[in-house]
Design a protein around this motif. Structure first.
Motif, PDB file in Angstrom:
ATOM      1  N   THR A 180      13.726  92.004  42.370  1.00  6.81           N
ATOM      2  CA  THR A 180      14.551  91.913  43.581  1.00  6.81           C
ATOM      3  C   THR A 180      13.669  91.705  44.801  1.00  6.81           C
ATOM      4  O   THR A 180      12.641  92.369  44.961  1.00  6.81           O
ATOM      5  CB  THR A 180      15.396  93.188  43.768  1.00  6.81           C
ATOM      6  OG1 THR A 180      16.202  93.400  42.598  1.00  6.81           O
ATOM      7  CG2 THR A 180      16.300  93.073  44.981  1.00  6.81           C
ATOM      8  N   ILE A 181      14.091  90.783  45.654  1.00  5.37           N
ATOM      9  CA  ILE A 181      13.398  90.475  46.910  1.00  5.37           C
ATOM     10  C   ILE A 181      14.381  90.726  48.048  1.00  5.37           C
ATOM     11  O   ILE A 181      15.515  90.235  48.017  1.00  5.37           O
ATOM     12  CB  ILE A 181      12.931  89.010  46.936  1.00  5.37           C
ATOM     13  CG1 ILE A 181      11.894  88.760  45.830  1.00  5.37           C
ATOM     14  CG2 ILE A 181      12.380  88.636  48.302  1.00  5.37           C
ATOM     15  CD1 ILE A 181      11.649  87.294  45.544  1.00  5.37           C
ATOM     16  N   MET A 186       6.855  88.483  40.879  1.00  9.05           N
ATOM     17  CA  MET A 186       6.415  88.408  39.490  1.00  9.05           C
ATOM     18  C   MET A 186       5.114  89.180  39.286  1.00  9.05           C
ATOM     19  O   MET A 186       4.935  89.861  38.275  1.00  9.05           O
ATOM     20  CB  MET A 186       6.282  86.951  39.065  1.00  9.05           C
ATOM     21  CG  MET A 186       7.645  86.275  38.885  1.00  9.05           C
ATOM     22  SD  MET A 186       7.536  84.594  38.236  1.00  9.05           S
ATOM     23  CE  MET A 186       6.942  83.724  39.671  1.00  9.05           C
ATOM     24  N   GLU A 187       4.209  89.101  40.261  1.00 11.07           N
ATOM     25  CA  GLU A 187       2.948  89.840  40.159  1.00 11.07           C
ATOM     26  C   GLU A 187       3.168  91.351  40.259  1.00 11.07           C
ATOM     27  O   GLU A 187       2.435  92.137  39.652  1.00 11.07           O
ATOM     28  CB  GLU A 187       1.990  89.370  41.257  1.00 11.07           C
ATOM     29  CG  GLU A 187       1.491  87.939  41.050  1.00 11.07           C
ATOM     30  CD  GLU A 187       0.794  87.384  42.281  1.00 11.07           C
ATOM     31  OE1 GLU A 187       0.653  88.140  43.276  1.00 11.07           O
ATOM     32  OE2 GLU A 187       0.398  86.193  42.261  1.00 11.07           O
ATOM     33  N   ALA A 188       4.199  91.747  41.033  1.00 14.81           N
ATOM     34  CA  ALA A 188       4.466  93.182  41.236  1.00 14.81           C
ATOM     35  C   ALA A 188       5.411  93.745  40.177  1.00 14.81           C
ATOM     36  O   ALA A 188       5.701  94.950  40.198  1.00 14.81           O
ATOM     37  CB  ALA A 188       5.060  93.399  42.625  1.00 14.81           C
ATOM     38  N   LEU A 213       2.257 101.599  51.664  1.00 12.12           N
ATOM     39  CA  LEU A 213       2.925 100.599  50.825  1.00 12.12           C
ATOM     40  C   LEU A 213       1.952  99.500  50.417  1.00 12.12           C
ATOM     41  O   LEU A 213       1.109  99.077  51.221  1.00 12.12           O
ATOM     42  CB  LEU A 213       4.100  99.963  51.589  1.00 12.12           C
ATOM     43  CG  LEU A 213       5.194 100.917  52.070  1.00 12.12           C
ATOM     44  CD1 LEU A 213       6.185 100.175  52.948  1.00 12.12           C
ATOM     45  CD2 LEU A 213       5.892 101.574  50.894  1.00 12.12           C
ATOM     46  N   PRO A 214       2.041  99.010  49.186  1.00 13.43           N
ATOM     47  CA  PRO A 214       1.218  97.870  48.779  1.00 13.43           C
ATOM     48  C   PRO A 214       1.595  96.630  49.587  1.00 13.43           C
ATOM     49  O   PRO A 214       2.760  96.479  49.995  1.00 13.43           O
ATOM     50  CB  PRO A 214       1.538  97.694  47.291  1.00 13.43           C
ATOM     51  CG  PRO A 214       2.853  98.376  47.096  1.00 13.43           C
ATOM     52  CD  PRO A 214       2.908  99.491  48.098  1.00 13.43           C
ATOM     53  N   TYR A 215       0.619  95.749  49.777  1.00 17.68           N
ATOM     54  CA  TYR A 215       0.795  94.621  50.705  1.00 17.68           C
ATOM     55  C   TYR A 215       0.169  93.364  50.110  1.00 17.68           C
ATOM     56  O   TYR A 215      -0.944  93.400  49.589  1.00 17.68           O
ATOM     57  CB  TYR A 215       0.125  94.974  52.034  1.00 17.68           C
ATOM     58  CG  TYR A 215      -0.063  93.838  53.014  1.00 17.68           C
ATOM     59  CD1 TYR A 215       1.009  93.353  53.753  1.00 17.68           C
ATOM     60  CD2 TYR A 215      -1.319  93.275  53.217  1.00 17.68           C
ATOM     61  CE1 TYR A 215       0.831  92.335  54.681  1.00 17.68           C
ATOM     62  CE2 TYR A 215      -1.508  92.258  54.142  1.00 17.68           C
ATOM     63  CZ  TYR A 215      -0.427  91.793  54.871  1.00 17.68           C
ATOM     64  OH  TYR A 215      -0.607  90.786  55.790  1.00 17.68           O
ATOM     65  N   THR A 216       0.896  92.265  50.188  1.00 11.04           N
ATOM     66  CA  THR A 216       0.372  90.965  49.763  1.00 11.04           C
ATOM     67  C   THR A 216       0.646  89.954  50.866  1.00 11.04           C
ATOM     68  O   THR A 216       1.753  89.902  51.404  1.00 11.04           O
ATOM     69  CB  THR A 216       1.050  90.478  48.467  1.00 11.04           C
ATOM     70  OG1 THR A 216       0.827  91.429  47.427  1.00 11.04           O
ATOM     71  CG2 THR A 216       0.478  89.124  48.037  1.00 11.04           C
ATOM     72  N   GLN A 225      15.075 106.041  44.339  1.00  4.29           N
ATOM     73  CA  GLN A 225      13.806 106.080  43.605  1.00  4.29           C
ATOM     74  C   GLN A 225      13.159 104.685  43.572  1.00  4.29           C
ATOM     75  O   GLN A 225      12.774 104.172  42.517  1.00  4.29           O
ATOM     76  CB  GLN A 225      14.025 106.613  42.189  1.00  4.29           C
ATOM     77  CG  GLN A 225      14.398 108.083  42.126  1.00  4.29           C
ATOM     78  CD  GLN A 225      13.298 108.977  42.712  1.00  4.29           C
ATOM     79  OE1 GLN A 225      12.192 109.033  42.181  1.00  4.29           O
ATOM     80  NE2 GLN A 225      13.612 109.678  43.789  1.00  4.29           N
ATOM     81  N   LEU A 226      13.042 104.087  44.741  1.00  2.14           N
ATOM     82  CA  LEU A 226      12.555 102.717  44.861  1.00  2.14           C
ATOM     83  C   LEU A 226      11.039 102.659  44.966  1.00  2.14           C
ATOM     84  O   LEU A 226      10.402 103.539  45.545  1.00  2.14           O
ATOM     85  CB  LEU A 226      13.143 102.051  46.108  1.00  2.14           C
ATOM     86  CG  LEU A 226      14.659 101.891  46.192  1.00  2.14           C
ATOM     87  CD1 LEU A 226      15.043 101.307  47.556  1.00  2.14           C
ATOM     88  CD2 LEU A 226      15.188 101.018  45.065  1.00  2.14           C
ATOM     89  N   GLY A 227      10.476 101.580  44.444  1.00  2.00           N
ATOM     90  CA  GLY A 227       9.121 101.191  44.767  1.00  2.00           C
ATOM     91  C   GLY A 227       9.216 100.026  45.736  1.00  2.00           C
ATOM     92  O   GLY A 227      10.020  99.118  45.527  1.00  2.00           O
ATOM     93  N   LEU A 228       8.437 100.039  46.804  1.00  2.00           N
ATOM     94  CA  LEU A 228       8.478  98.972  47.807  1.00  2.00           C
ATOM     95  C   LEU A 228       7.144  98.260  47.877  1.00  2.00           C
ATOM     96  O   LEU A 228       6.089  98.896  47.826  1.00  2.00           O
ATOM     97  CB  LEU A 228       8.837  99.540  49.184  1.00  2.00           C
ATOM     98  CG  LEU A 228      10.190 100.257  49.309  1.00  2.00           C
ATOM     99  CD1 LEU A 228      10.342 100.837  50.711  1.00  2.00           C
ATOM    100  CD2 LEU A 228      11.336  99.310  48.987  1.00  2.00           C
TER     101      LEU A 228
END
Length: 258
Positions: free
Chosen positions: A130-131, A124-126, A87-90, A54-57
């Motif tokens: 975990t990275i 931190m923004e997301a 997927l969200p992207y930064t 149940q991950l958010g990526l």
């Protein structure tokens, strides 16, 4: 590498995740993606494991301010990939050569510190703790040899660990280690996966990674080891990578005990 081994790679990585307690159910993971084979394989594997954990990526890409149009194309490739996979992207561009000059660091070290600082900011923004990065077993071999040639003690000869705390790292730019980075972890789910396995996995799943031409430049210490030293050592012992990594695991256990 046969089809069976490629299919089983997902379970191999999943077992390492469980063994080293790399993920928690329901958490958000920031994934460092350069567009190369390792990070592309990592992102694809984590996408396949999303429902299990149940991950958010969240995809993060750092442009190092070098290689001109090639680096621009890498960033666009990762942006498009993240969009295709929902997927969200930064992304961010940093002038790493200028940072290296200002801080009197080798380019590789400046890039590493700036990259981890960037990933911390994204985490931190997301709202992530975990990275995930795509370091693999061959990277581990190179890292241990680099540390040995530089005269490292036991801490360095352990090589990279499956999980480390970002507060242990010296970063370039905010956030500073020991401050907001406290509680942020860096995980390496592919640390026991060899490059040949990664390439076979990408081919099997029709993934088309980008290639960084700077990986051919042997003026960089790691590239010199990879292209010049390790092939010579492999002439004496074709399993030199396994030997180095086994020694690193023994040293890591000794370090923990001491």
């Amino acid at each position: 590498m046969g089809r069976y081994e490629v299919v089983q790679l997902l379970e191999k990585v999943s077992l390492d995740i469980e063994r080293y307690c790399l993920l928690s159910w329901g958490e958000t993971i920031v994934v460092g993606v350069s567009g190369g084979p390792d990070s592309l394989c990592l992102l694809h594997l984590l996408c396949r494991l999303r429902s299990r954990y149940q991950l958010g990526l969240h995809v993060a890409h750092l442009h190092h301010g070098m290689r001109g149009a090639e680096a621009d194309a890498d960033a666009e490739y990762v942006r498009a990939l993240a969009a295709d996979w929902g997927l969200p992207y930064t992304a961010q561009q940093i002038d790493i050569p200028a940072l290296a000059r200002d801080h009197r660091l080798a380019f590789e070290e400046a890039a590493r510190r700036a990259r981890y600082a960037f990933l911390c900011r994204v985490a931190m923004e997301a709202g992530a703790r975990t990275i995930a990065v795509g370091h693999n077993a061959d990277d581990q071999t190179e890292t241990v040899l680099m540390h040995w040639l530089r005269g490292s003690g036991l801490a360095g000869l352990r090589g990279m660990l499956p999980m480390t705390w970002l507060s242990d790292y010296r970063l370039l730019g905010e956030p500073e280690s020991g401050g907001p980075t406290t509680g942020l972890s860096l995980i390496r789910p592919l640390l026991e996966v060899e490059r040949t396995e990664i390439d076979a996995y990408n081919d099997f799943h029709s993934l088309e990674p980008r290639f960084d031409q700077s990986n051919l430049d042997t003026t960089y210490f790691r590239n010199w080891l990879r292209q010049r030293v390790l092939p010579l050592l492999a002439e004496h012992n074709p399993k030199v990578g396994e030997v180095v990594r086994r020694s690193a695991r023994v040293i890591a256990d000794d370090y923990t005990l001491l």
